[in-house]
Design an enzyme around this catalytic site. Structure first.
Site, short mmCIF file in Angstrom:
data_model
loop_
_atom_site.label_atom_id
_atom_site.label_comp_id
_atom_site.label_asym_id
_atom_site.label_seq_id
_atom_site.Cartn_x
_atom_site.Cartn_y
_atom_site.Cartn_z
N SER A 168 -1.09 -0.43 6.60
CA SER A 168 -1.74 -0.30 5.30
C SER A 168 -3.21 -0.74 5.41
CB SER A 168 -0.98 -1.13 4.27
OG SER A 168 -1.32 -0.75 2.98
N ASP A 334 6.53 7.63 2.59
CA ASP A 334 5.35 6.88 2.14
C ASP A 334 4.43 7.83 1.37
OD1 ASP A 334 3.03 5.43 1.81
OD2 ASP A 334 2.91 4.74 3.89
N HIS A 367 6.27 3.18 1.44
CA HIS A 367 5.17 2.54 2.16
C HIS A 367 5.62 1.23 2.81
CE1 HIS A 367 1.09 1.51 3.17
NE2 HIS A 367 1.11 0.44 2.41
#
Lengths: 419, 208
Positions: A168, A334, A367
Site C-alpha cells: 500500500s 483489491d 486490499h
C-alpha cells in the site's frame, strides 16, 4: 526528557500521555544544522526518526531490508504494539527461518515522517512557537518520507539496501526508493500499491479528511491546545477507509446481514447489523492509537504521489536504466489498488527491460490481503527474496546438518528444524 | 550432481535443443515460459540473465516462488512494451500455435531480441496427416493432446509453412532442428522429408 513530552497531543485511550521514551525501538535525531528539505519547498530541522530493527547487519552491510509501513502502520513490524498490545503487522513473517529471516537479513522499519508513533509529525512541538505544530506542519510527500529514511540508512552506515519492501503506501515508498535511489537498492517489492493515487483513492481520502476537519473538536488542528481530540471525525475517517481495505466478498463472509445481539430490527439507527458494530469498533479503537493531524498529512502525501508526473508523464522514465530487481504483487479482490495499477508499473518496467516479476494473487480478502495469511503471496515473496539474496551473494541459512533449511509454504521452519 | 542439478538437467528434449542454442551469460526472454523449467535450467547451467512471460497465473506463481523473474502477460499484447534489442535471445517454445497473430508475434520477437528461438509442433508430421486423411478427424496425438473444441492451439502450421513465413518476413534461419516422436534429433528441418517425419521443429532465427 523533553522529546517524549513534546508528543503531548498523543494520549492513550485513558487520556494518559504516551511516553515514547518507554516504547521499544530506537530513535535518531537528525542534526539540526542539516535540515531535511521537503518537496513543498520548506525544510524541517532536528527531525526525530523512530525505528525498529530485527536481525543483525552483516560485516559487508549488504543484508539490510527496509520494510515500509502503510498509512496507519508503524515501525512495530513484529513487536507487540506498545499502545494496543496487538502483534505487529507482519509479525508472522519475521523471525529465524521465516520469510524475513532474521538469521539472514537485517530488518529496518521506521515510522514515517508526519507519523505519530515517535517520528516527527504535526503533534510535535513547533520550535518556532513552542506549541504543537498542528496544521502549521509543512505538507509532506512520499518523497519526503523516503528522504528521511535515506538519512536513517546513512546513519546506519548502509550504502546499499538489499531490498525495500512495502504494501500500500509502503509500496509507494518502495517505488520511490527504486526510482530515486536506484544505486542504493538491490531489489524492491512493491505490494498492493500503485505509482499514483487514483482519483477514486483521492476521493476516499477526502471523505476521511472532511470528517476530521469538520469535527467541532478539531479546532483548526489545534485540538491539543483546547484539550480536545476530534475522535468522532477520525473514527468516521477510519470507518470509511476500512471499507476500502476489504472486499464485498470478505464483508459478506464475515457478517452477511447478520444482526448484532438482537433478533429483529430496532427500527432505529443503532448498530442493528454486525457490520455496523464491527466498523464502529474499528473507528473507536483507532482513535486511541492515531493522531488526527497525522492522518490528514499522511493521506495527503499519498494523494500527491504520482511517479509518472515527476518524470514528464512517462512512468517508464522513472525507471530508465534501473539495475533494481523488482517483484510486483497485487491481489485479485483489491479494488483500492487494483491489479491494473500494478500492471501499469510492470509495463513501465518492461519498457526499460528491467528485471521484474509480477504476480497477481487470488484472494477475496481485498486490499488487506497483504497483511493476512495468504500462503501463495508468502510463497511468492519468499521465492523472490531467496532468488534475489542468492544473486546478492547472501549465504542461505542451513540446518544443523548443513543442508538448506526447509520451510513450509508459509515460509515457517518445518517441524524437524524448529529449535 | 546434486538432486536439484539432476532435476534441472533432465529437461524435455525440445527444451534441451533450445538451451544448446543459447550462449552463456546471454540476456534471455522466454515467452510462454510456463513454470520456468527452461529458465531455471538456463540460469543454472548457462548463467543467463533470464526473464519470462507466462499467461497462466498458476505458472507465474510457481516460477516466481522458485526465484525466477517472470511476469504474467500475453505474447499477443505485451511484447510491444519491450524496447528494441533488449534481449540476446527471445524464446517462444511451443507457444506460436496458440497466439492470435503469429506473424506479428514473430516480428515482435525479432524486434526485442537479436535472435529468436521458435519451437512448434509440426502439423505436416505424417501421423497428423494420416489422422486427418484416414480417420477424417482433427488430429489428437501425443504432442497435440487437445480436442478441436477445447484446444488453445488456434494457428497450426507445418515446417514448410513456417519456413515460408520466415522468407516472407525477411527472417534468416540460422539453424533448424527437427525432432521425431521417439526423440531423435536431426539437423536441418528444411527438406520435404523433415516435414513428413518431424513431430516438432526448433528454429534459430535472426533478422536479415
Amino acid at each position: 526528557m523533553g522529546e517524549h513530552l513534546s508528543k503531548g497531543a498523543m494520549t492513550d485511550g485513558q487520556g494518559q500521555t504516551l511516553d515514547f521514551a518507554t516504547f521499544p525501538g530506537h530513535r535518531l535525531v537528525l542534526d539540526a544544522a542539516d535540515p531535511l528539505p521537503l518537496d513543498c519547498g520548506e525544510s524541517l530541522s532536528g527531525v526525530t526518526i523512530a525505528y525498529q530493527t530485527y536481525g543483525r547487519l552483516n560485516a559487508e552491510r549488504s543484508n539490510a531490508i527496509l520494510l515500509c509501513h502503510a498509512l496507519t502502520g508503524d515501525h512495530y513490524v513484529a513487536d507487540e504494539h506498545p499502545v494496543t498490545g496487538k502483534p505487529g503487522w507482519w509479525a508472522d513473517l519475521v523471525g529465524p527461518g521465516r520469510i524475513f529471516d532474521t538469521d539472514r537479513y537485517f530488518l529496518i522499519c521506521s515510522n514515517v515522517l508526519g507519523g505519530c508513533m515517535g517520528t516527527t509529525g504535526p503533534a510535535d512541538i513547533n520550535p518556532a512557537t513552542g506549541r504543537p505544530w498542528g496544521l502549521a506542519f509543512p505538507v509532506i510527500t512520499i518523497g519526503d518520507m523516503v528522504r528521511a529514511q535515506v538519512r536513517l540508512i546513512d546513519h546506519l552506515g548502509i550504502e546499499k539496501l538489499f531490498c525495500v519492501v512495502g504494501g500500500s503506501m509502503g509500496g509507494m515508498q518502495a517505488l520511490e526508493w527504486a526510482s530515486r535511489y536506484p544505486e542504493r537498492v538491490f531489489a524492491a517489492a512493491p505490494i498492493a500499491t500503485a505509482a499514483r493515487h487514483s482519483a477514486q483513492n483521492i476521493a476516499f481520502a477526502e471523505v476521511g479528511r472532511q470528517a476530521i476537519l469538520t469535527d467541532p473538536d478539531f479546532h483548526e488542528g489545534d485540538y491539543a491546545l483546547h484539550g480536545t481530540k476530534p475522535d468522532r471525525g477520525l473514527a468516521v475517517a477510519r470507518m470509511a477507509a476500512h471499507i476500502t481495505y476489504l472486499s464485498e466478498a470478505a464483508l459478506h463472509r464475515k457478517f452477511g446481514r447478520n444482526l448484532q445481539g438482537r433478533e429483529r430490527f430496532t427500527y432505529g439507527f443503532g448498530a442493528d447489523f454486525q457490520v455496523q458494530s464491527y466498523l464502529r469498533h474499528q473507528g473507536s479503537t483507532f482513535v486511541d492509537r492515531f493522531d488526527a493531524n497525522s492522518y490528514l498529512y499522511i493521506t495527503r502525501a499519498m494523494d500527491y504521489f504520482d511517479l509518472a508526473a515527476d518524470h514528464g508523464g512517462q512512468l517508464a522514465q522513472a525507471f530508465q536504466g534501473t539495475p533494481v530487481r523488482f517483484c510486483v504483487i497485487s491481489f485479485t479482490s483489491d479494488w483500492l489498488f487494483p491489479t491494473a495499477e500494478s500492471r501499469a508499473v510492470v509495463h513501465a518496467l518492461n519498457a526499460v527491460a528491467a528485471n521484474v516479476s509480477f504476480v497477481e494473487i487470488e484472494s477475496d480478502k481485498g486490499h488487506d490481503a497483504f497483511l493476512l495469511d495468504e500462503p501463495e503471496f508468502h510463497a511468492t515473496l519468499q521465492g523472490f527474496l531467496d532468488g534475489a539474496a542468492d544473486h546478492r551473494g547472501l549465504p542461505r541459512q542451513t540446518d544443523r546438518h548443513g543442508l538448506p533449511r526447509q520451510t513450509d509454504r508459509h515460509g515457517l521452519p518445518r517441524e524437524k528444524d524448529a529449535p | 550432481m546434486t538432486p536439484a542439478d539432476l532435476r534441472r538437467d533432465a529437461i524435455r528434449v525440445d527444451l534441451q535443443l533450445i538451451a544448446d542454442m543459447i550462449d552463456p551469460g546471454a540476456r534471455v526472454l522466454d515467452v510462454g515460459c510456463g513454470q520456468g523449467i527452461l529458465l531455471d535450467h538456463l540460469n543454472h547451467f548457462k548463467q543467463v540473465d533470464g526473464r519470462g512471460i507466462e499467461l497462466s497465473m498458476a505458472g507465474v506463481r510457481a516460477a516466481v516462488a522458485q526465484g525466477l523473474s517472470v511476469i504474467q502477460g500475453d505474447a499477443d499484447t505485451d511484447l510491444k512494451d519491450y524496447p528494441d534489442g533488449a534481449f540476446d535471445y527471445v524464446v517462444l517454445s511451443q507457444t506460436l500455435q496458440a497466439t492470435r497473430n503469429p506473424r506479428l508475434v514473430l516480428r515482435e520477437l525479432l524486434r526485442i531480441g537479436r535472435r529468436a528461438i521458435v519451437s512448434f509442433p509440426n502439423f505436416g508430421y505424417w501421423r497428423v496427416r494420416s489422422h486427418l486423411l484416414l480417420r477424417g478427424r482433427m488430429p489428437v496425438t501425443k504432442t497435440l493432446t487437445y480436442q478441436w473444441y477445447d484446444t488453445p492451439n488456434i494457428h497450426f502450421c507445418t515446417i514448410a509453412d513456417f519456413t515460408d513465413l520466415c522468407r516472407e518476413e525477411g527472417v534468416r534461419v540460422e539453424r533448424s532442428m527437427s525432432l521425431t516422436a521417439d526423440g531423435r534429433v536431426s539437423h536441418g528441418a528444411s527438406g520435404l522429408l523433415a516435414n513428413w517425419l518431424s513431430e516438432q521443429a526448433v528454429f534459430l532465427l535472426r533478422r536479415d
